[in-house]
Enzyme design. Sequence first.
Site, PDB file in Angstrom:
ATOM      1  N   ASP A  15      -6.713   4.436  -4.950  1.00 55.65           N
ATOM      2  CA  ASP A  15      -7.285   4.200  -3.421  1.00 55.65           C
ATOM      3  C   ASP A  15      -8.090   5.755  -3.240  1.00 55.65           C
ATOM      4  O   ASP A  15      -8.440   6.270  -4.009  1.00 55.65           O
ATOM      5  CB  ASP A  15      -6.264   3.793  -2.187  1.00 55.65           C
ATOM      6  CG  ASP A  15      -7.068   3.598  -1.158  1.00 55.65           C
ATOM      7  OD1 ASP A  15      -7.701   2.296  -0.977  1.00 55.65           O
ATOM      8  OD2 ASP A  15      -7.283   4.212   0.067  1.00 55.65           O
ATOM      9  N   LYS A  45       1.042  -1.187   0.026  1.00 56.81           N
ATOM     10  CA  LYS A  45       0.127  -0.057  -0.023  1.00 56.81           C
ATOM     11  C   LYS A  45       0.960   1.147  -0.011  1.00 56.81           C
ATOM     12  O   LYS A  45       1.971   1.289   0.560  1.00 56.81           O
ATOM     13  CB  LYS A  45      -0.892   0.050   1.239  1.00 56.81           C
ATOM     14  CG  LYS A  45      -2.106   0.976   1.119  1.00 56.81           C
ATOM     15  CD  LYS A  45      -3.340   0.104   0.321  1.00 56.81           C
ATOM     16  CE  LYS A  45      -4.219   0.973   0.199  1.00 56.81           C
ATOM     17  NZ  LYS A  45      -5.553   0.261  -0.198  1.00 56.81           N
TER      18      LYS A  45
HETATM   19  P1  NDP Z   1     -12.765   8.171  -2.738  1.00 57.22           P
HETATM   20  O1  NDP Z   1     -11.742   9.198  -2.696  1.00 57.22           O
HETATM   21  O2  NDP Z   1     -13.339   7.877  -4.334  1.00 57.22           O
HETATM   22  O3  NDP Z   1     -13.933   8.480  -1.970  1.00 57.22           O
HETATM   23  C1  NDP Z   1     -13.802   8.748  -0.662  1.00 57.22           C
HETATM   24  C2  NDP Z   1     -15.225   9.241   0.046  1.00 57.22           C
HETATM   25  O4  NDP Z   1     -14.756   9.121   1.670  1.00 57.22           O
HETATM   26  C3  NDP Z   1     -15.366  10.562  -0.414  1.00 57.22           C
HETATM   27  O5  NDP Z   1     -16.741  10.628  -0.343  1.00 57.22           O
HETATM   28  C4  NDP Z   1     -14.844  11.281   0.797  1.00 57.22           C
HETATM   29  O6  NDP Z   1     -15.662  12.526   1.229  1.00 57.22           O
HETATM   30  C5  NDP Z   1     -15.306  10.442   2.066  1.00 57.22           C
HETATM   31  N1  NDP Z   1     -14.535  10.453   3.072  1.00 57.22           N
HETATM   32  C6  NDP Z   1     -13.215  10.648   3.469  1.00 57.22           C
HETATM   33  N2  NDP Z   1     -13.033  11.029   4.639  1.00 57.22           N
HETATM   34  C7  NDP Z   1     -14.142  10.994   5.289  1.00 57.22           C
HETATM   35  C8  NDP Z   1     -14.494  11.161   6.674  1.00 57.22           C
HETATM   36  N3  NDP Z   1     -13.473  11.506   7.754  1.00 57.22           N
HETATM   37  N4  NDP Z   1     -15.660  11.169   7.079  1.00 57.22           N
HETATM   38  C9  NDP Z   1     -16.566  10.889   6.265  1.00 57.22           C
HETATM   39  N5  NDP Z   1     -16.620  10.686   4.802  1.00 57.22           N
HETATM   40  C10 NDP Z   1     -14.965  10.637   4.216  1.00 57.22           C
HETATM   41  O7  NDP Z   1     -12.203   6.793  -2.216  1.00 57.22           O
HETATM   42  P2  NDP Z   1     -12.758   5.055  -2.618  1.00 57.22           P
HETATM   43  O8  NDP Z   1     -14.055   5.187  -2.757  1.00 57.22           O
HETATM   44  O9  NDP Z   1     -11.817   4.574  -3.510  1.00 57.22           O
HETATM   45  O10 NDP Z   1     -12.159   4.559  -0.893  1.00 57.22           O
HETATM   46  C11 NDP Z   1     -13.176   4.397   0.206  1.00 57.22           C
HETATM   47  C12 NDP Z   1     -12.879   3.409   0.960  1.00 57.22           C
HETATM   48  O11 NDP Z   1     -12.895   2.196   0.197  1.00 57.22           O
HETATM   49  C13 NDP Z   1     -11.380   3.511   1.421  1.00 57.22           C
HETATM   50  O12 NDP Z   1     -11.307   3.038   2.580  1.00 57.22           O
HETATM   51  C14 NDP Z   1     -10.458   2.665   0.735  1.00 57.22           C
HETATM   52  O13 NDP Z   1      -9.305   2.326   0.999  1.00 57.22           O
HETATM   53  C15 NDP Z   1     -11.391   1.436   0.531  1.00 57.22           C
HETATM   54  N6  NDP Z   1     -11.190   0.611  -0.832  1.00 57.22           N
HETATM   55  C16 NDP Z   1     -10.997   1.150  -2.107  1.00 57.22           C
HETATM   56  C17 NDP Z   1     -11.130   0.382  -3.062  1.00 57.22           C
HETATM   57  C18 NDP Z   1     -10.807   1.009  -4.462  1.00 57.22           C
HETATM   58  O14 NDP Z   1     -10.818   0.015  -5.443  1.00 57.22           O
HETATM   59  N7  NDP Z   1     -10.871   2.373  -4.484  1.00 57.22           N
HETATM   60  C19 NDP Z   1     -10.844  -1.096  -2.877  1.00 57.22           C
HETATM   61  C20 NDP Z   1     -11.104  -1.481  -1.614  1.00 57.22           C
HETATM   62  C21 NDP Z   1     -11.241  -0.753  -0.452  1.00 57.22           C
HETATM   63  P3  NDP Z   1     -14.967  14.001   0.533  1.00 57.22           P
HETATM   64  O15 NDP Z   1     -15.243  13.780  -0.896  1.00 57.22           O
HETATM   65  O16 NDP Z   1     -15.544  15.120   1.257  1.00 57.22           O
HETATM   66  O17 NDP Z   1     -13.570  13.831   1.000  1.00 57.22           O
HETATM   67  O1  2IT Z   2      -8.028  -1.554  -0.745  1.00 55.82           O
HETATM   68  C1  2IT Z   2      -7.949  -2.137  -1.743  1.00 55.82           C
HETATM   69  O2  2IT Z   2      -8.136  -3.155  -2.026  1.00 55.82           O
HETATM   70  C2  2IT Z   2      -7.467  -1.261  -2.965  1.00 55.82           C
HETATM   71  N1  2IT Z   2      -7.499   0.083  -2.716  1.00 55.82           N
HETATM   72  C3  2IT Z   2      -7.536  -1.683  -4.346  1.00 55.82           C
HETATM   73  C4  2IT Z   2      -6.110  -2.316  -4.489  1.00 55.82           C
HETATM   74  C5  2IT Z   2      -5.701  -2.595  -6.055  1.00 55.82           C
HETATM   75  O3  2IT Z   2      -4.699  -2.938  -6.053  1.00 55.82           O
HETATM   76  O4  2IT Z   2      -6.780  -2.867  -6.785  1.00 55.82           O
END
Ligand code: NDP
Ligand code: 2IT
Length: 441
Positions: A162, A122
């Site tokens: 991420d 990561k």
């Molecule tokens: P994005 O950056 O697309 O979205 C993150 C969202 O979370 C935004 O809406 C943001 O709001 C909100 N957010 C951030 N901090 C806070 C907070 N303190 N309180 C409330 N809302 C908050 O990220 P992702 O959707 O990609 O990721 C979201 C989660 O999923 C993370 O934990 C990530 O590690 C996990 N994840 C992501 C994967 C992926 O493929 N992208 C895969 C597996 C897990 P704002 O716009 O106001 O900042």
């Molecule tokens: O938390 C996660 O699993 C991710 N952000 C996706 C990682 C990846 O390599 O697709």
Amino acid sequence: MSALLKEIKQRDPHHTHFHQAAESLLNSVSGYLDQHPELRTQGLLARLLEPERVIRFRVPWVDDQGEVRVNRAYRVQMNGALGPYKGGLRFHPSVNLDVLSFLALEQTIKNALTGLPLGAGKGGADFDPKGRSDAEIMRFCQALMAEFHHHMGPDIDVPAGDMGVGMREVGYLFGMYRKLSRSFGGAFTGKSLDFGGSVLRPEATGYGLIYFLQSMLTHQNESLSDKTVAVSGAGNVARHAAAKAIEEGATVVTLSDSRGTVHAPEGLDDAHLDAVARIKADGGGLDRLAEEFDGIEHYQGERPWRFDCQVALPCATENELEEDDARRLVDNGCRWLAEGANMPCTAAAVAVFKDSDMLYAPGKAANAGGVAVSGLEMSQNSRRESWSAGEVDRRLRDIMERIHRRCLEHGGDDARPDYLTGASVAGFQRVARAMLGQGII
Ligand code: NDP
Ligand code: 2IT
């Protein structure tokens, strides 16, 4: 507390997120370790909890005013026993070694659970993309890659997105990698379809979350179509989870961002989700959604967990659901919770679920669809192929169903499986075997 956990806490006293993830893992696998004492030998647990390598570097870049800015970036190359290091890059001001270490540990178990040949890592930077121009984002990505390209490659380390890193950022990162390495390998996943990306990668985490949830519901002879669902977040994971849940007939009543929550008692629809994507891409808050549409209220500074729902899907960030939120959800009749985000529930919240009728699925199982489709993107790149949406979706569904079955194998297949134990043991077992087979390295 185990001696190992004590040692970890003493060694890095400020790494509280990492302690939380390590403690949860060690507790979840302790029963399995008692039955398999050989896994307590060869320093296996101590090695599992210590990254193979950590790279920390400065990222100097020039903003639109001509000022030099300096950010701090990292890559935690956690475990390579099952394949190249694999995991996302996060751009957020909260990024530090503690947060990335917990994410890398979760990734280790998650990637093992997919059954694909993926090691775990990561990375990211304490760069805040909010309010930055497209040109600034590009310069930052290029500056980061000027150093990081030395440490990655299709057989070494394959980053992805991420929080704060989506397809646009991956494009800029990949472009600079290609220029500096002079090779067009599948060194990134989450690329645009225009240059080697996999169809459905942007949707994969959210869709996979819903497929996992459907397996949980089917196991209890229930269906998603008559359920009310609260989703947190408004980013990649949240929006695609909401879209798939709506497609499957559920009523999705909330989304949230770092400023507040929107509540739509009659349910959100695709037009609302398109508007959320536009508003967030513009740098706006969800209050604008409530201004644009009737039937939606915005609650400044609130989280979604106070609203009635049967299913809760935290998809925003770590520790966004605390003990009080957990109690409120349980008291209001919520019965299923699946984590789209990584470690969104505090340890105290998880303890509340354990003492209730709630079925709780940890992110290392429920959000594995994203990295699984990243694994499929790597396969497509190395075979110089590109699969159809139908093909990728079928494989994603299969992988999520297989992960669900593996959770039941180790978490009990009665009416109330322990998904946390099941996921932790199943993932741990696979990575532990690979580590033992490769000797003490
Ligand atoms: P994005 O950056 O697309 O979205 C993150 C969202 O979370 C935004 O809406 C943001 O709001 C909100 N957010 C951030 N901090 C806070 C907070 N303190 N309180 C409330 N809302 C908050 O990220 P992702 O959707 O990609 O990721 C979201 C989660 O999923 C993370 O934990 C990530 O590690 C996990 N994840 C992501 C994967 C992926 O493929 N992208 C895969 C597996 C897990 P704002 O716009 O106001 O900042
Ligand atoms: O938390 C996660 O699993 C991710 N952000 C996706 C990682 C990846 O390599 O697709």
